[in-house]
Motif scaffolding. Sequence first.
Motif, PDB file in Angstrom:
ATOM      1  N   ILE A  20      41.269  32.873  33.186  1.00 14.74           N
ATOM      2  CA  ILE A  20      40.921  33.139  34.584  1.00 14.74           C
ATOM      3  C   ILE A  20      42.164  33.107  35.459  1.00 14.74           C
ATOM      4  CG2 ILE A  20      39.629  32.289  36.571  1.00 14.74           C
ATOM      5  CD1 ILE A  20      37.899  33.502  34.400  1.00 14.74           C
ATOM      6  N   GLY A  21      43.018  32.119  35.247  1.00 16.07           N
ATOM      7  CA  GLY A  21      44.230  32.007  36.060  1.00 16.07           C
ATOM      8  C   GLY A  21      45.179  33.171  35.901  1.00 16.07           C
ATOM      9  N   LEU A  22      45.174  33.789  34.720  1.00 12.63           N
ATOM     10  CA  LEU A  22      46.081  34.904  34.444  1.00 12.63           C
ATOM     11  C   LEU A  22      45.465  36.267  34.746  1.00 12.63           C
ATOM     12  CD1 LEU A  22      47.708  33.721  31.080  1.00 12.63           C
ATOM     13  CD2 LEU A  22      48.696  33.656  33.370  1.00 12.63           C
ATOM     14  N   ASN A  23      44.233  36.297  35.200  1.00 13.61           N
ATOM     15  CA  ASN A  23      43.575  37.565  35.504  1.00 13.61           C
ATOM     16  C   ASN A  23      43.300  37.770  36.981  1.00 13.61           C
ATOM     17  OD1 ASN A  23      42.450  39.424  33.109  1.00 13.61           O
ATOM     18  ND2 ASN A  23      42.617  37.315  32.372  1.00 13.61           N
ATOM     19  N   PHE A  24      43.427  36.710  37.775  1.00 18.56           N
ATOM     20  CA  PHE A  24      43.138  36.820  39.198  1.00 18.56           C
ATOM     21  C   PHE A  24      44.296  36.254  40.005  1.00 18.56           C
ATOM     22  CE2 PHE A  24      39.046  36.889  37.143  1.00 18.56           C
ATOM     23  CZ  PHE A  24      38.302  37.785  37.896  1.00 18.56           C
ATOM     24  N   GLU A  25      44.522  36.879  41.179  1.00 19.38           N
ATOM     25  CA  GLU A  25      45.563  36.402  42.088  1.00 19.38           C
ATOM     26  C   GLU A  25      44.977  36.041  43.450  1.00 19.38           C
ATOM     27  OE1 GLU A  25      49.684  38.228  41.688  1.00 19.38           O
ATOM     28  OE2 GLU A  25      48.439  39.874  40.929  1.00 19.38           O
ATOM     29  N   LYS A  26      44.366  37.025  44.131  1.00 21.73           N
ATOM     30  CA  LYS A  26      43.879  36.793  45.483  1.00 21.73           C
ATOM     31  C   LYS A  26      42.697  35.834  45.526  1.00 21.73           C
ATOM     32  CE  LYS A  26      45.403  41.267  47.327  1.00 21.73           C
ATOM     33  NZ  LYS A  26      44.972  42.537  47.990  1.00 21.73           N
ATOM     34  N   GLN A  84      47.261  42.148  33.272  1.00 23.51           N
ATOM     35  CA  GLN A  84      48.538  42.732  33.711  1.00 23.51           C
ATOM     36  C   GLN A  84      49.562  41.639  33.994  1.00 23.51           C
ATOM     37  OE1 GLN A  84      47.728  45.278  37.054  1.00 23.51           O
ATOM     38  NE2 GLN A  84      46.704  46.843  35.813  1.00 23.51           N
ATOM     39  N   ILE A  85      49.093  40.520  34.535  1.00 23.51           N
ATOM     40  CA  ILE A  85      50.010  39.403  34.809  1.00 23.51           C
ATOM     41  C   ILE A  85      50.607  38.886  33.505  1.00 23.51           C
ATOM     42  CG2 ILE A  85      50.180  37.062  35.728  1.00 23.51           C
ATOM     43  CD1 ILE A  85      47.866  37.731  37.591  1.00 23.51           C
ATOM     44  N   GLU A  86      49.767  38.695  32.494  1.00 27.42           N
ATOM     45  CA  GLU A  86      50.235  38.174  31.212  1.00 27.42           C
ATOM     46  C   GLU A  86      51.143  39.174  30.518  1.00 27.42           C
ATOM     47  OE1 GLU A  86      48.367  36.086  27.186  1.00 27.42           O
ATOM     48  OE2 GLU A  86      47.069  36.963  28.709  1.00 27.42           O
ATOM     49  N   LYS A  90      55.093  38.536  29.430  1.00 29.09           N
ATOM     50  CA  LYS A  90      55.581  38.713  28.064  1.00 29.09           C
ATOM     51  C   LYS A  90      56.683  39.777  28.006  1.00 29.09           C
ATOM     52  CE  LYS A  90      51.379  37.281  25.639  1.00 29.09           C
ATOM     53  NZ  LYS A  90      50.292  37.710  24.725  1.00 29.09           N
ATOM     54  N   HIS A  91      56.516  40.833  28.804  1.00 28.82           N
ATOM     55  CA  HIS A  91      57.526  41.892  28.823  1.00 28.82           C
ATOM     56  C   HIS A  91      58.858  41.364  29.335  1.00 28.82           C
ATOM     57  CE1 HIS A  91      59.327  45.847  29.339  1.00 28.82           C
ATOM     58  NE2 HIS A  91      59.624  45.514  30.587  1.00 28.82           N
ATOM     59  N   ASP A  92      58.801  40.562  30.391  1.00 26.15           N
ATOM     60  CA  ASP A  92      60.037  40.005  30.947  1.00 26.15           C
ATOM     61  C   ASP A  92      60.742  39.094  29.942  1.00 26.15           C
ATOM     62  OD1 ASP A  92      59.547  41.365  33.270  1.00 26.15           O
ATOM     63  OD2 ASP A  92      58.643  39.649  34.295  1.00 26.15           O
ATOM     64  N   LEU A  93      59.951  38.296  29.222  1.00 24.75           N
ATOM     65  CA  LEU A  93      60.538  37.387  28.241  1.00 24.75           C
ATOM     66  C   LEU A  93      61.136  38.148  27.065  1.00 24.75           C
ATOM     67  CD1 LEU A  93      57.844  34.553  28.193  1.00 24.75           C
ATOM     68  CD2 LEU A  93      60.118  34.466  29.201  1.00 24.75           C
ATOM     69  N   HIS A  94      60.438  39.161  26.588  1.00 23.99           N
ATOM     70  CA  HIS A  94      60.975  39.961  25.489  1.00 23.99           C
ATOM     71  C   HIS A  94      62.235  40.721  25.925  1.00 23.99           C
ATOM     72  CE1 HIS A  94      58.084  39.421  22.288  1.00 23.99           C
ATOM     73  NE2 HIS A  94      57.095  39.535  23.156  1.00 23.99           N
TER      74      HIS A  94
END
Length: 252
Positions: A20-26, A84-86, A90-94
């Motif tokens: 839930i935390g990684l799928n919602f922002e607002k 998209q957040i996750e 992961k993209h930034d870390l890779h």
Amino acid sequence: MLVRVSIGSGLTYTASVVVIGLNFEKKRNLAAGIAVSGTGIGTMVFAPVLKLIQTTYGYEGLFILSSGLALQSCIAGALCRPSQIENKRKHDLHKQNLVRCSFLSSNIKLFRNIPFLCMCVSVLCWSTGVYMAYLHLPYYVTTLNTTPIQVAWIISAAGVGGFSSRVLSGLASNNDDIDDMLIYSGSFGVLGICTIFFPLYAVTFTGQIFYGVALGIYSGSCYAVMNSINISIVGINSLDSAFGIEMFSRIF
């Protein structure tokens, strides 16, 4: 068996809250509040239902039916996909070629983060108090001549309170004027007061129902805001590790 059940339920619950935390922002808190409100609904519905099942089919039938219900979480988990957040994280870390090093250094930084360590201590304290209340409440009220079916309704009342508080706390905490930490700490403060004075009004069934509702309301509010509190303390990239460590601190 209890160890295996505990490990499975712990992994399932932690993953579901982090998802839930990684799928919602607002509206992260509202989403979390709605998601974890299922705990309150389950407590409300299944307290009397499981008592009826145990009376009708015995403990063997109760465990078989309960395991079948728990198995449904596999279906819910299979429907979850990376957000998209996750994916961005992961993209930034890779991209930096620091996946393993970043994971290790992130966890090490968590244990140097004083506010996060305070959260872990807080989780340890309130989980101990709340679960002790749920554990001893049925036995305590039976010593006051409360019948088994009335005990089931008291636990069910706690479920009603827990369901309501999770959703309402999620709605309230989406308002920028309301502090998440105030909801978190204030709810346990009120629950502590209700518990201290419980022996004074526990002599009536109405008082017992009142405490059941209060127990559900003020022990459930925190779950709607924990994701936001953790993100404000450790950042979105460490949300999964932070929440996992906090849940681990509940076992002591």
